[in-house]
Design a protein around this motif. Structure first.
Motif, PDB file in Angstrom:
ATOM      1  N   GLY A 143      61.879  56.612  42.964  1.00  0.00           N
ATOM      2  CA  GLY A 143      61.355  55.808  44.059  1.00  0.00           C
ATOM      3  C   GLY A 143      62.231  55.892  45.305  1.00  0.00           C
ATOM      4  N   PHE A 144      63.508  56.236  45.113  1.00  0.00           N
ATOM      5  CA  PHE A 144      64.426  56.374  46.244  1.00  0.00           C
ATOM      6  C   PHE A 144      63.987  57.506  47.169  1.00  0.00           C
ATOM      7  N   TYR A 145      63.302  58.499  46.610  1.00  0.00           N
ATOM      8  CA  TYR A 145      62.919  59.685  47.391  1.00  0.00           C
ATOM      9  C   TYR A 145      61.494  59.618  47.933  1.00  0.00           C
ATOM     10  N   LEU A 146      60.750  58.569  47.586  1.00  0.00           N
ATOM     11  CA  LEU A 146      59.369  58.453  48.035  1.00  0.00           C
ATOM     12  C   LEU A 146      59.234  58.384  49.556  1.00  0.00           C
ATOM     13  N   PRO A 147      60.046  57.576  50.264  1.00  0.00           N
ATOM     14  CA  PRO A 147      59.925  57.567  51.732  1.00  0.00           C
ATOM     15  C   PRO A 147      60.168  58.941  52.351  1.00  0.00           C
ATOM     16  N   GLY A 148      61.088  59.714  51.776  1.00  0.00           N
ATOM     17  CA  GLY A 148      61.344  61.051  52.300  1.00  0.00           C
ATOM     18  C   GLY A 148      60.138  61.967  52.147  1.00  0.00           C
ATOM     19  N   LEU A 149      59.431  61.840  51.044  1.00  0.00           N
ATOM     20  CA  LEU A 149      58.222  62.639  50.842  1.00  0.00           C
ATOM     21  C   LEU A 149      57.134  62.272  51.853  1.00  0.00           C
ATOM     22  N   LEU A 150      56.952  60.986  52.078  1.00  0.00           N
ATOM     23  CA  LEU A 150      55.962  60.542  53.059  1.00  0.00           C
ATOM     24  C   LEU A 150      56.361  60.976  54.464  1.00  0.00           C
ATOM     25  N   TYR A 151      57.657  60.955  54.727  1.00  0.00           N
ATOM     26  CA  TYR A 151      58.168  61.375  56.038  1.00  0.00           C
ATOM     27  C   TYR A 151      57.893  62.856  56.274  1.00  0.00           C
ATOM     28  N   SER A 152      58.122  63.676  55.260  1.00  0.00           N
ATOM     29  CA  SER A 152      57.855  65.113  55.383  1.00  0.00           C
ATOM     30  C   SER A 152      56.372  65.381  55.597  1.00  0.00           C
ATOM     31  N   ALA A 153      55.533  64.645  54.875  1.00  0.00           N
ATOM     32  CA  ALA A 153      54.090  64.825  55.033  1.00  0.00           C
ATOM     33  C   ALA A 153      53.644  64.466  56.447  1.00  0.00           C
ATOM     34  N   ALA A 154      54.165  63.364  56.973  1.00  0.00           N
ATOM     35  CA  ALA A 154      53.780  62.928  58.318  1.00  0.00           C
ATOM     36  C   ALA A 154      54.245  63.923  59.374  1.00  0.00           C
ATOM     37  N   LEU A 155      55.475  64.423  59.251  1.00  0.00           N
ATOM     38  CA  LEU A 155      55.991  65.362  60.241  1.00  0.00           C
ATOM     39  C   LEU A 155      55.260  66.700  60.180  1.00  0.00           C
ATOM     40  N   GLY A 156      54.991  67.182  58.967  1.00  0.00           N
ATOM     41  CA  GLY A 156      54.255  68.426  58.836  1.00  0.00           C
ATOM     42  C   GLY A 156      52.889  68.342  59.499  1.00  0.00           C
ATOM     43  N   TRP A 201      58.181  74.970  61.652  1.00  0.00           N
ATOM     44  CA  TRP A 201      58.607  73.618  61.265  1.00  0.00           C
ATOM     45  C   TRP A 201      57.583  72.976  60.312  1.00  0.00           C
ATOM     46  N   ALA A 202      56.310  73.185  60.589  1.00  0.00           N
ATOM     47  CA  ALA A 202      55.286  72.640  59.693  1.00  0.00           C
ATOM     48  C   ALA A 202      55.406  73.246  58.305  1.00  0.00           C
ATOM     49  N   LEU A 203      55.722  74.536  58.236  1.00  0.00           N
ATOM     50  CA  LEU A 203      55.903  75.196  56.946  1.00  0.00           C
ATOM     51  C   LEU A 203      57.097  74.630  56.190  1.00  0.00           C
ATOM     52  N   VAL A 204      58.181  74.331  56.916  1.00  0.00           N
ATOM     53  CA  VAL A 204      59.372  73.744  56.290  1.00  0.00           C
ATOM     54  C   VAL A 204      59.040  72.393  55.651  1.00  0.00           C
ATOM     55  N   PHE A 205      58.356  71.539  56.394  1.00  0.00           N
ATOM     56  CA  PHE A 205      58.016  70.221  55.857  1.00  0.00           C
ATOM     57  C   PHE A 205      57.000  70.331  54.727  1.00  0.00           C
ATOM     58  N   ALA A 206      56.107  71.305  54.817  1.00  0.00           N
ATOM     59  CA  ALA A 206      55.149  71.505  53.732  1.00  0.00           C
ATOM     60  C   ALA A 206      55.857  71.959  52.465  1.00  0.00           C
ATOM     61  N   ALA A 207      56.864  72.830  52.607  1.00  0.00           N
ATOM     62  CA  ALA A 207      57.630  73.287  51.444  1.00  0.00           C
ATOM     63  C   ALA A 207      58.364  72.121  50.786  1.00  0.00           C
ATOM     64  N   ARG A 208      58.959  71.261  51.609  1.00  0.00           N
ATOM     65  CA  ARG A 208      59.621  70.073  51.051  1.00  0.00           C
ATOM     66  C   ARG A 208      58.637  69.207  50.285  1.00  0.00           C
ATOM     67  N   LEU A 209      57.469  69.016  50.870  1.00  0.00           N
ATOM     68  CA  LEU A 209      56.477  68.146  50.252  1.00  0.00           C
ATOM     69  C   LEU A 209      55.990  68.718  48.929  1.00  0.00           C
ATOM     70  N   VAL A 210      55.739  70.023  48.894  1.00  0.00           N
ATOM     71  CA  VAL A 210      55.202  70.640  47.680  1.00  0.00           C
ATOM     72  C   VAL A 210      56.240  70.635  46.558  1.00  0.00           C
ATOM     73  N   VAL A 211      57.445  71.131  46.841  1.00  0.00           N
ATOM     74  CA  VAL A 211      58.481  71.244  45.803  1.00  0.00           C
ATOM     75  C   VAL A 211      58.935  69.872  45.334  1.00  0.00           C
ATOM     76  N   GLN A 212      59.318  69.021  46.276  1.00  0.00           N
ATOM     77  CA  GLN A 212      59.824  67.702  45.886  1.00  0.00           C
ATOM     78  C   GLN A 212      58.718  66.817  45.333  1.00  0.00           C
ATOM     79  N   GLY A 213      57.497  67.015  45.840  1.00  0.00           N
ATOM     80  CA  GLY A 213      56.382  66.251  45.296  1.00  0.00           C
ATOM     81  C   GLY A 213      56.106  66.617  43.846  1.00  0.00           C
ATOM     82  N   TRP A 214      56.246  67.910  43.522  1.00  0.00           N
ATOM     83  CA  TRP A 214      56.044  68.339  42.137  1.00  0.00           C
ATOM     84  C   TRP A 214      57.116  67.753  41.231  1.00  0.00           C
TER      85      TRP A 214
END
Length: 257
Positions: A143-156, A201-214
């Motif tokens: 749960g500590f990393y959930l805000p970071g995932l949402l942040y990456s999704a929003a920025l992407g 930059w969008a690709l970077v945030f998408a990569a974070r979202l996909v890998v960390q989301g998995w």
């Protein structure tokens, strides 16, 4: 009229008109300057009142990067996250949360003691507090990393939309950070270069979202923390390098016609 030196004709003192050269040649030679007198204390008060609260001692408006504390300030804002990752591996959830919050407070105290900008420390402390609260309420370290995932999704998503509306965020942010204007949008080559950079930059945030989301869905808390750190500054540096290369290439390309 004032008497001149012995044997000379009287010289007329004519105040210099604003914008006229100081050493104006005339038939009688240079016109002596008559300094304007101001009431005592007025000049200092005017200069003090004219200084904006968001300018530094030289009167220059600090750039966004300077307001963020520069590179050290950006790094300082991520210290609590790194502390949580390490503490969560070595200990349980609650000690890790406490360690992260304490780290955020220490960073703020350190910057106060050194009279450095507090914005990075406050942002980092606020961010880690939100993450710690979510992790505490859910009872799960992920749960500590959930805000970071949402942040990456929003920025992407924001970077993608900025390309569509022809206001690529890579250019908007880059010129804001460096204190430059937004006149680059009138240059088709620069607009195209920043569009490509924004796509990176969008690709970077998408990569974070996909890998960390998995990893988040797989409940891999340790690997999620490692991925959070590994995909932080390395990918950020890659996106910055890509932006610089695209912009410099556009600047070197001669205009068509």
């Amino acid at each position: 009229m004032t008497p001149g030196p012995e044997g000379d004709q009287p010289t007329t003192r004519i105040p210099r008109v604003a914008g006229e050269p100081a050493d104006h040649d005339s038939a009688t030679g240079p016109i002596p300057r008559v300094p304007a007198e101001e009431p005592a204390g007025v000049t200092a008060e005017i200069h003090e009142n004219d200084r904006s609260e968001d300018t530094d001692d030289s009167g220059r408006r600090p750039t966004l990067l300077e307001q963020m504390g520069g590179i050290p300030g950006i790094i300082a804002s991520t210290v609590p996250v790194a502390v949580f990752v390490v503490a969560n591996v070595l200990f349980e959830l609650k000690p890790a949360l406490i360690a992260a919050v304490v780290a955020g407070v220490l960073v703020a105290v350190f910057r106060i003691a050194r009279r450095q900008p507090l914005q990075p420390a406050i942002s980092g402390l606020f961010g880690v507090a939100v993450c710690a609260f979510i992790a505490y309420r859910t009872g799960e370290a992920r749960g500590f990393y959930l805000p970071g995932l949402l942040y990456s999704a929003a920025l992407g998503l924001a970077f993608l939309v900025s390309i569509i509306v022809r206001r690529p965020l890579a250019g908007v942010i880059w010129h804001a950070v460096n204190g430059h204007g937004q006149g680059w949008r009138r240059n088709p080559r620069m607009l195209r270069a920043y569009s490509w950079a924004s796509a990176l930059w969008a690709l970077v945030f998408a990569a974070r979202l996909v890998v960390q989301g998995w990893l988040y869905n797989a409940d891999e808390e340790t690997w999620l923390g490692i991925a959070r750190l590994a995909m932080g500054y390395p990918l950020l540096g890659l996106a910055i390098v890509g932006t610089v290369v695209a912009v410099r290439r556009a600047e070197r390309t001669p205009a068509a016609g």
